[in-house]
Design a protein around this motif. Sequence first.
Motif, PDB file in Angstrom:
ATOM      1  N   ARG A 287       9.786  42.886  43.867  1.00 18.57           N
ATOM      2  CA  ARG A 287      11.019  41.640  44.124  1.00 18.57           C
ATOM      3  C   ARG A 287      10.807  40.698  42.935  1.00 18.57           C
ATOM      4  NH1 ARG A 287      14.267  42.135  48.292  1.00 18.57           N
ATOM      5  NH2 ARG A 287      13.433  43.399  50.291  1.00 18.57           N
ATOM      6  N   THR A 288       9.619  40.321  42.884  1.00 17.88           N
ATOM      7  CA  THR A 288       9.369  39.433  41.546  1.00 17.88           C
ATOM      8  C   THR A 288       9.812  40.011  40.292  1.00 17.88           C
ATOM      9  OG1 THR A 288       7.733  38.341  42.841  1.00 17.88           O
ATOM     10  CG2 THR A 288       7.671  38.159  40.397  1.00 17.88           C
TER      11      THR A 288
ATOM     12  N   ARG B 146       0.465  45.918  55.555  1.00 19.58           N
ATOM     13  CA  ARG B 146       0.151  44.598  54.608  1.00 19.58           C
ATOM     14  C   ARG B 146       0.211  45.043  53.211  1.00 19.58           C
ATOM     15  NH1 ARG B 146      -3.463  43.842  51.237  1.00 19.58           N
ATOM     16  NH2 ARG B 146      -4.453  45.491  51.440  1.00 19.58           N
TER      17      ARG B 146
ATOM     18  N   ALA C 240       5.881  45.086  47.995  1.00 22.74           N
ATOM     19  CA  ALA C 240       7.375  44.659  47.910  1.00 22.74           C
ATOM     20  C   ALA C 240       7.484  43.451  47.273  1.00 22.74           C
ATOM     21  CB  ALA C 240       7.744  44.840  49.379  1.00 22.74           C
ATOM     22  N   ALA C 241       6.536  42.452  47.699  1.00 22.22           N
ATOM     23  CA  ALA C 241       6.530  41.185  46.732  1.00 22.22           C
ATOM     24  C   ALA C 241       6.460  41.391  45.317  1.00 22.22           C
ATOM     25  CB  ALA C 241       5.420  40.213  47.669  1.00 22.22           C
ATOM     26  N   GLY C 242       5.769  42.181  44.676  1.00 21.80           N
ATOM     27  CA  GLY C 242       5.485  42.492  43.518  1.00 21.80           C
ATOM     28  C   GLY C 242       6.814  42.837  42.691  1.00 21.80           C
TER      29      GLY C 242
ATOM     30  N   TYR D  12       2.318  47.543  51.859  1.00 20.70           N
ATOM     31  CA  TYR D  12       3.599  47.502  51.616  1.00 20.70           C
ATOM     32  C   TYR D  12       4.120  46.314  51.213  1.00 20.70           C
ATOM     33  CZ  TYR D  12       8.460  47.113  52.276  1.00 20.70           C
ATOM     34  OH  TYR D  12       9.856  46.650  51.911  1.00 20.70           O
ATOM     35  N   ARG D  13       3.802  45.143  52.340  1.00 23.20           N
ATOM     36  CA  ARG D  13       4.332  43.927  51.897  1.00 23.20           C
ATOM     37  C   ARG D  13       3.921  43.220  50.709  1.00 23.20           C
ATOM     38  NH1 ARG D  13       2.871  43.508  57.385  1.00 23.20           N
ATOM     39  NH2 ARG D  13       1.006  42.528  56.730  1.00 23.20           N
ATOM     40  N   ASN D  14       2.718  43.632  50.093  1.00 29.85           N
ATOM     41  CA  ASN D  14       2.195  43.067  48.811  1.00 29.85           C
ATOM     42  C   ASN D  14       2.971  43.621  47.768  1.00 29.85           C
ATOM     43  OD1 ASN D  14       0.355  41.500  50.147  1.00 29.85           O
ATOM     44  ND2 ASN D  14      -1.257  42.782  49.813  1.00 29.85           N
TER      45      ASN D  14
END
Length: 195
Positions: free
Chosen positions: A51-52, A41, A47-49, A43-45
């Motif tokens: 990518r944005t 989880r 990665a989202a940051g 990592y997913r957070n």
Amino acid sequence: MATFAEITRHHDPDPDENPWVHGPPAPAPVRIEPYDPDWPRRYRNLAAGIRTALGPAALDLEHVGSTSVAGLAAKDVIDVDLTVADPRAEHTYVPPLERLGYVLAIREPSFHEHRCLTLAEPRVNLHVYGPDCPEAIRHRLFRDWLRTHPDDRERYREAKLAAVPGGGTVMDYNARKQQTIRDIYDRLFRAAGML
């Protein structure tokens, strides 16, 4: 496209190259934690940051390293591989990542133009490579092998724990477990028909 020969070769950086952008880190004890089911989880957070912040400059992101392998003990540091068009073009990705708190720590032109940015909280090593980089491919292969081969996952866990005594830097710790890593790579490359 990276060849099998490029992927299976153990490539080391130029020993005369100083990779440290702000000087080497101070020696600190290495602590291996039991697997934390929150790591994916986290990592997913992250990665989202990323990518944005980077938009289309982020060609690919992968959760790699021990925190990406369920059940494997690890340092509480998320390792992420970021693929960009050209790691040498730092102006395209470093400033947006700095705004998120990342710091460019390593620049290794001799090692696939590798760059590494770190984040202090949560602790992250963000490795930057170009497209089709053999080292990034190796990271994914190693992760996927450990996910599906419990004997080698346990062998690696034991090597990590055995590498902690002795102190020094994380690089010293990494050197002490290197032979086990290379043995596992040899098995996975042979199983994949790459050797």
